[in-house]
Design a protein around this motif. Structure first.
Motif, mmCIF file in Angstrom:
data_model
loop_
_atom_site.group_PDB
_atom_site.id
_atom_site.type_symbol
_atom_site.label_atom_id
_atom_site.label_comp_id
_atom_site.label_asym_id
_atom_site.label_seq_id
_atom_site.Cartn_x
_atom_site.Cartn_y
_atom_site.Cartn_z
ATOM 1 N N VAL A 126 0.782 -1.121 -0.006
ATOM 2 C CA VAL A 126 0.092 -0.268 0.062
ATOM 3 C C VAL A 126 0.940 1.440 0.160
ATOM 4 C CG1 VAL A 126 -1.668 1.373 1.308
ATOM 5 C CG2 VAL A 126 -1.778 -1.015 1.185
ATOM 6 N N ALA A 127 1.661 1.581 0.892
ATOM 7 C CA ALA A 127 2.373 2.536 1.181
ATOM 8 C C ALA A 127 3.460 3.012 0.074
ATOM 9 C CB ALA A 127 3.240 2.642 2.534
ATOM 10 N N TYR A 128 4.261 2.117 -0.122
ATOM 11 C CA TYR A 128 5.401 2.202 -1.351
ATOM 12 C C TYR A 128 4.689 2.537 -2.574
ATOM 13 C CZ TYR A 128 9.213 1.296 -4.677
ATOM 14 O OH TYR A 128 9.854 1.656 -5.673
ATOM 15 N N PRO A 129 3.711 1.879 -3.148
ATOM 16 C CA PRO A 129 3.181 2.160 -4.315
ATOM 17 C C PRO A 129 2.466 3.395 -4.454
ATOM 18 C CG PRO A 129 2.575 -0.090 -4.024
ATOM 19 C CD PRO A 129 3.126 0.536 -2.884
ATOM 20 N N LEU A 130 1.856 3.860 -3.174
ATOM 21 C CA LEU A 130 1.110 5.034 -3.284
ATOM 22 C C LEU A 130 2.231 6.408 -3.199
ATOM 23 C CD1 LEU A 130 -1.262 6.975 -2.758
ATOM 24 C CD2 LEU A 130 -0.930 6.606 -0.456
ATOM 25 N N ILE A 131 3.151 6.058 -2.471
ATOM 26 C CA ILE A 131 4.369 7.174 -2.292
ATOM 27 C C ILE A 131 4.936 7.199 -3.840
ATOM 28 C CG2 ILE A 131 6.744 7.904 -1.546
ATOM 29 C CD1 ILE A 131 5.807 6.558 1.006
ATOM 30 N N ASP A 132 4.974 6.098 -4.679
ATOM 31 C CA ASP A 132 5.918 6.195 -5.895
ATOM 32 C C ASP A 132 4.873 6.898 -6.839
ATOM 33 O OD1 ASP A 132 8.013 4.976 -7.559
ATOM 34 O OD2 ASP A 132 6.603 4.010 -8.528
ATOM 35 N N THR A 133 3.568 6.508 -6.675
ATOM 36 C CA THR A 133 2.601 7.080 -7.797
ATOM 37 C C THR A 133 2.626 8.628 -7.468
ATOM 38 O OG1 THR A 133 1.339 5.403 -7.733
ATOM 39 C CG2 THR A 133 0.363 7.346 -8.430
ATOM 40 N N ILE A 134 2.641 9.012 -6.159
ATOM 41 C CA ILE A 134 2.734 10.682 -6.028
ATOM 42 C C ILE A 134 3.941 11.105 -6.513
ATOM 43 C CG2 ILE A 134 2.683 12.357 -4.315
ATOM 44 C CD1 ILE A 134 0.937 10.290 -2.541
ATOM 45 N N LYS A 135 5.118 10.532 -6.349
ATOM 46 C CA LYS A 135 6.359 10.832 -6.907
ATOM 47 C C LYS A 135 6.293 11.038 -8.300
ATOM 48 C CE LYS A 135 11.390 9.796 -7.304
ATOM 49 N NZ LYS A 135 12.407 8.737 -6.664
ATOM 50 N N LEU A 136 5.756 9.879 -9.037
ATOM 51 C CA LEU A 136 5.823 10.072 -10.613
ATOM 52 C C LEU A 136 4.813 10.890 -11.078
ATOM 53 C CD1 LEU A 136 6.902 8.010 -12.894
ATOM 54 C CD2 LEU A 136 4.681 6.754 -12.680
ATOM 55 N N SER A 137 3.723 11.634 -10.400
ATOM 56 C CA SER A 137 2.962 12.376 -10.788
ATOM 57 C C SER A 137 3.608 13.991 -11.025
ATOM 58 C CB SER A 137 1.867 12.656 -9.638
ATOM 59 O OG SER A 137 2.002 13.229 -8.674
ATOM 60 N N PHE A 138 4.749 13.961 -10.424
ATOM 61 C CA PHE A 138 5.456 15.328 -10.353
ATOM 62 C C PHE A 138 6.519 15.333 -11.701
ATOM 63 C CE2 PHE A 138 4.084 15.612 -6.236
ATOM 64 C CZ PHE A 138 3.376 16.766 -6.277
ATOM 65 N N THR A 139 6.423 14.132 -12.772
ATOM 66 C CA THR A 139 7.336 14.046 -13.557
ATOM 67 C C THR A 139 6.676 14.081 -14.878
ATOM 68 O OG1 THR A 139 7.294 11.667 -13.612
ATOM 69 C CG2 THR A 139 8.683 12.793 -12.118
ATOM 70 N N ASN A 140 7.520 13.989 -16.139
ATOM 71 C CA ASN A 140 6.827 13.821 -17.455
ATOM 72 C C ASN A 140 7.179 12.292 -17.947
ATOM 73 O OD1 ASN A 140 9.552 13.904 -17.971
ATOM 74 N ND2 ASN A 140 9.266 15.486 -19.462
ATOM 75 N N ALA A 141 6.737 11.326 -17.016
ATOM 76 C CA ALA A 141 7.130 9.927 -17.340
ATOM 77 C C ALA A 141 6.364 9.429 -18.434
ATOM 78 C CB ALA A 141 7.186 9.102 -16.238
ATOM 79 N N SER A 142 6.947 8.670 -19.443
ATOM 80 C CA SER A 142 6.349 8.169 -20.368
ATOM 81 C C SER A 142 7.235 6.762 -20.883
ATOM 82 C CB SER A 142 5.992 9.076 -21.607
ATOM 83 O OG SER A 142 7.475 9.380 -22.064
ATOM 84 N N LEU A 143 7.062 6.608 -22.267
ATOM 85 C CA LEU A 143 7.565 5.399 -22.437
ATOM 86 C C LEU A 143 9.288 5.383 -22.718
ATOM 87 C CD1 LEU A 143 5.406 3.714 -25.443
ATOM 88 C CD2 LEU A 143 5.666 2.832 -23.174
ATOM 89 N N ARG A 144 9.613 6.757 -22.644
ATOM 90 C CA ARG A 144 11.126 6.949 -22.489
ATOM 91 C C ARG A 144 11.611 6.490 -21.193
ATOM 92 N NH1 ARG A 144 11.176 13.361 -23.387
ATOM 93 N NH2 ARG A 144 9.744 13.055 -21.550
#
Length: 293
Positions: A26-44
């Motif tokens: 629960v905690a790790y995926p949630l934190i990782d999702t929040i962190k990812l939301s501040f990036t322009n992550a895509s297939l690159r």
């Protein structure tokens, strides 16, 4: 003091598996999702930190309309499920012939695999060979085939009907268990005093199952708010986005368009929004139940 410390360590030892599960699942995926939301992550393989631009972009893309549609969809679905589920639980608890058979017949929508049940409803909604359109034509209400899922209004309500069909059995069985936990002496004493069936339900049954109804409504709210399978299989969010909810929009952005950063931002908003909504709902219902008591 030493005995107290040993007891405390033993308690933490027992809680350790649950804590590990919460942190890892629960905690790790949630934190990782929040962190990812501040990036322009895509297939690159690489991505950059973009701050709040994903969140800013969300509210300039018609997301407010999707939020309102999601709230309406959730409200009607959960409300209908609670009304039908409560009524069904009361009827299944009544001493009527064939009660066991009726209880068994309540379970198929919950037992049947969800995808199979949804495809069954999609077939019934079909305008050319679907059962619903055919019955309406036979009754003279329609003069030709009517594709229910091809129009925004009817498709919206069709997804609600399907969600209610799937969710009602669980609500019914849960509330039936709550009703059966009420001591029978209370109803017998009220019956001896001349209380009618409706009066006994309003004064005895309903107040005593309010905690179960609160729990069930919150669970149903969270499940319905995040419902993906029903809408995606029936309409994929169409036609023209009329059945697109927040979870469908998140999937389209993150998986369909490969915009993982924007999708993560939408998922984070769903988490925050649903947590706040659940907290407010729980507070309001708890206050209402306290005043009613």
């Amino acid at each position: 003091m030493e005995t107290k410390n040993r007891t405390l360590w033993f308690v933490w030892f027992l809680l350790l598996p649950a804590l590990i599960y919460i942190l890892a699942i629960v905690a790790y995926p949630l934190i990782d999702t929040i962190k990812l939301s501040f990036t322009n992550a895509s297939l690159r393989q690489t991505y950059d930190w973009v701050g709040f631009s994903n969140y800013t972009r969300i509210f300039h893309s018609g997301f407010g309309e999707i939020i309102i549609r999601t709230l309406i969809w959730t409200f009607f679905s959960v409300s209908i499920k609670m009304i039908i589920g409560t009524s069904g639980a009361v009827l299944l608890n009544a001493a009527v012939p064939g009660r066991t058979l009726f209880r068994v017949l309540t379970m198929p929508p919950w037992i049947v695999p969800m995808a199979i049940g949804i495809f069954m409803w999609k077939w019934m909604y079909n305008g050319e060979f679907g059962m619903i359109s055919g019955l309406l034509q036979r009754a003279g209400i329609l003069h030709g085939p009517f594709p229910i899922l091809a129009y925004g209004d009817t498709a919206f309500w069709a997804t609600i009907v399907t969600d209610v069909w799937i969710g009602v059995p669980f609500v019914t069985i849960y509330l039936l268990a709550a009703i059966q936990s009420i001591p029978g002496d209370l109803h017998e004493a009220a019956w001896v005093d001349g209380a009618g069936r409706f009066y006994r339900f309003r004064r005895i049954t309903l107040p005593m199952i309010v905690p179960a109804m609160i729990t069930m409504s919150i669970l149903s709210l969270i499940s319905t708010f995040n419902s993906f399978d029903i809408i995606w299989i029936l309409t994929q969010g169409g036609p023209n986005g009329e059945t697109t909810t927040m979870i469908i929009d998140t999937y389209r952005t993150a998986i369909g368009a490969y915009k993982f950063g924007e999708g993560a931002a939408r998922a984070a908003l769903i988490c925050v929004f649903l947590s706040a909504f659940t907290w407010v709902y729980f507070r309001l219902v708890s206050r209402f139940s306290a005043e009613a008591a």
